[in-house]
Design a protein around this motif. Structure first.
Motif, mmCIF file in Angstrom:
data_model
loop_
_atom_site.group_PDB
_atom_site.id
_atom_site.type_symbol
_atom_site.label_atom_id
_atom_site.label_comp_id
_atom_site.label_asym_id
_atom_site.label_seq_id
_atom_site.Cartn_x
_atom_site.Cartn_y
_atom_site.Cartn_z
ATOM 1 N N MET A 1 15.486 50.764 56.791
ATOM 2 C CA MET A 1 16.036 49.438 56.951
ATOM 3 C C MET A 1 17.292 49.237 56.129
ATOM 4 O O MET A 1 18.208 48.623 56.589
ATOM 5 C CB MET A 1 15.020 48.398 56.540
ATOM 6 N N CYS A 2 17.258 49.786 54.902
ATOM 7 C CA CYS A 2 18.434 49.627 54.056
ATOM 8 C C CYS A 2 19.469 50.701 54.373
ATOM 9 O O CYS A 2 20.567 50.667 53.861
ATOM 10 C CB CYS A 2 18.044 49.698 52.588
ATOM 11 N N LYS A 3 19.078 51.651 55.190
ATOM 12 C CA LYS A 3 19.964 52.724 55.636
ATOM 13 C C LYS A 3 20.312 53.700 54.517
ATOM 14 O O LYS A 3 21.253 54.460 54.616
ATOM 15 C CB LYS A 3 21.223 52.147 56.267
ATOM 16 N N GLU A 4 19.545 53.656 53.428
ATOM 17 C CA GLU A 4 19.739 54.609 52.343
ATOM 18 C C GLU A 4 19.175 55.956 52.772
ATOM 19 O O GLU A 4 18.115 56.016 53.390
ATOM 20 C CB GLU A 4 19.008 54.142 51.074
ATOM 21 N N PRO A 5 19.876 57.058 52.447
ATOM 22 C CA PRO A 5 19.319 58.363 52.783
ATOM 23 C C PRO A 5 18.022 58.581 52.002
ATOM 24 O O PRO A 5 17.949 58.281 50.825
ATOM 25 C CB PRO A 5 20.405 59.348 52.355
ATOM 26 N N MET A 6 16.996 59.061 52.698
ATOM 27 C CA MET A 6 15.688 59.252 52.071
ATOM 28 C C MET A 6 15.555 60.671 51.550
ATOM 29 O O MET A 6 15.946 61.620 52.209
ATOM 30 C CB MET A 6 14.570 58.972 53.074
ATOM 31 N N LYS A 7 14.990 60.783 50.363
ATOM 32 C CA LYS A 7 14.630 62.089 49.838
ATOM 33 C C LYS A 7 13.389 62.529 50.604
ATOM 34 O O LYS A 7 12.807 61.758 51.351
ATOM 35 C CB LYS A 7 14.324 61.983 48.350
ATOM 36 N N SER A 8 12.975 63.728 50.408
ATOM 37 C CA SER A 8 11.781 64.225 51.079
ATOM 38 C C SER A 8 10.606 63.307 50.757
ATOM 39 O O SER A 8 10.216 63.153 49.604
ATOM 40 C CB SER A 8 11.477 65.641 50.607
ATOM 41 N N MET A 12 8.946 56.380 55.946
ATOM 42 C CA MET A 12 10.187 56.192 56.690
ATOM 43 C C MET A 12 11.119 55.205 55.985
ATOM 44 O O MET A 12 12.250 55.052 56.373
ATOM 45 C CB MET A 12 9.893 55.682 58.097
ATOM 46 N N MET A 13 10.615 54.531 54.948
ATOM 47 C CA MET A 13 11.410 53.526 54.245
ATOM 48 C C MET A 13 11.450 53.844 52.751
ATOM 49 O O MET A 13 10.523 54.455 52.221
ATOM 50 C CB MET A 13 10.793 52.141 54.425
ATOM 51 N N CYS A 14 12.480 53.382 52.105
ATOM 52 C CA CYS A 14 12.580 53.531 50.657
ATOM 53 C C CYS A 14 11.537 52.621 49.994
ATOM 54 O O CYS A 14 11.000 51.715 50.636
ATOM 55 C CB CYS A 14 13.987 53.176 50.186
ATOM 56 N N PRO A 15 11.251 52.840 48.722
ATOM 57 C CA PRO A 15 10.254 52.000 48.031
ATOM 58 C C PRO A 15 10.567 50.503 48.086
ATOM 59 O O PRO A 15 9.655 49.683 48.233
ATOM 60 C CB PRO A 15 10.281 52.522 46.592
ATOM 61 N N THR A 16 11.833 50.147 47.975
ATOM 62 C CA THR A 16 12.206 48.722 48.033
ATOM 63 C C THR A 16 11.898 48.138 49.406
ATOM 64 O O THR A 16 11.327 47.051 49.518
ATOM 65 C CB THR A 16 13.702 48.539 47.696
ATOM 66 N N CYS A 17 12.254 48.856 50.463
ATOM 67 C CA CYS A 17 11.986 48.367 51.821
ATOM 68 C C CYS A 17 10.492 48.331 52.109
ATOM 69 O O CYS A 17 10.016 47.417 52.791
ATOM 70 C CB CYS A 17 12.712 49.218 52.851
ATOM 71 N N LEU A 18 9.739 49.297 51.584
ATOM 72 C CA LEU A 18 8.279 49.262 51.750
ATOM 73 C C LEU A 18 7.704 48.007 51.100
ATOM 74 O O LEU A 18 6.868 47.317 51.688
ATOM 75 C CB LEU A 18 7.641 50.504 51.132
ATOM 76 N N ARG A 19 8.160 47.708 49.895
ATOM 77 C CA ARG A 19 7.689 46.516 49.186
ATOM 78 C C ARG A 19 8.088 45.246 49.944
ATOM 79 O O ARG A 19 7.271 44.335 50.135
ATOM 80 C CB ARG A 19 8.246 46.490 47.762
ATOM 81 N N ASP A 20 9.337 45.179 50.397
ATOM 82 C CA ASP A 20 9.797 44.009 51.156
ATOM 83 C C ASP A 20 8.993 43.841 52.437
ATOM 84 O O ASP A 20 8.602 42.725 52.796
ATOM 85 C CB ASP A 20 11.280 44.143 51.498
ATOM 86 N N SER A 21 8.735 44.939 53.125
ATOM 87 C CA SER A 21 7.972 44.895 54.367
ATOM 88 C C SER A 21 6.564 44.357 54.125
ATOM 89 O O SER A 21 6.066 43.518 54.880
ATOM 90 C CB SER A 21 7.913 46.299 54.982
ATOM 91 N N LYS A 44 12.231 36.046 49.541
ATOM 92 C CA LYS A 44 13.447 36.546 48.880
ATOM 93 C C LYS A 44 13.930 37.865 49.482
ATOM 94 O O LYS A 44 14.604 38.647 48.827
ATOM 95 C CB LYS A 44 13.220 36.720 47.371
ATOM 96 N N VAL A 45 13.565 38.107 50.744
ATOM 97 C CA VAL A 45 14.046 39.271 51.497
ATOM 98 C C VAL A 45 15.181 38.770 52.375
ATOM 99 O O VAL A 45 15.067 37.716 52.994
ATOM 100 C CB VAL A 45 12.904 39.892 52.350
ATOM 101 N N SER A 46 16.273 39.502 52.439
ATOM 102 C CA SER A 46 17.429 39.024 53.194
ATOM 103 C C SER A 46 17.058 38.740 54.656
ATOM 104 O O SER A 46 16.193 39.404 55.229
ATOM 105 C CB SER A 46 18.567 40.043 53.144
#
Length: 69
Positions: A1-8, A12-21, A44-46
């Motif tokens: 969602m944030c379009k940040e490249p994910m490490k292995s 499918m989402m970064c920790p911040t997006c997982l928390r927001d979701s 407080k999620v955009s």
């Protein structure tokens, strides 16, 4: 969602997006008839990220329904 490249990662989402979701999902379960703007304001999620979550969730639901038929 944030379009940040994910490490292995298995996610499918970064920790911040997982928390927001999770935050958005919990809020909507408790308040099913609120607008996207209200979801954004209270979690407080955009608004853009909330809209992306709805879009992705709606498309995933269609995929699952297609698999059942």
């Amino acid at each position: 969602m944030c379009k940040e490249p994910m490490k292995s990662s298995p996610f499918m989402m970064c920790p911040t997006c997982l928390r927001d979701s999770e935050q958005v999902r919990n809020f909507v379960q408790k308040n099913p008839h609120v607008s996207l703007a209200e979801i954004s304001r209270y979690t407080k999620v955009s608004l853009e990220k909330v809209e992306d979550m709805v879009y992705l969730g709606h498309n995933r639901k269609g995929e699952l329904e297609s698999e059942l038929h």
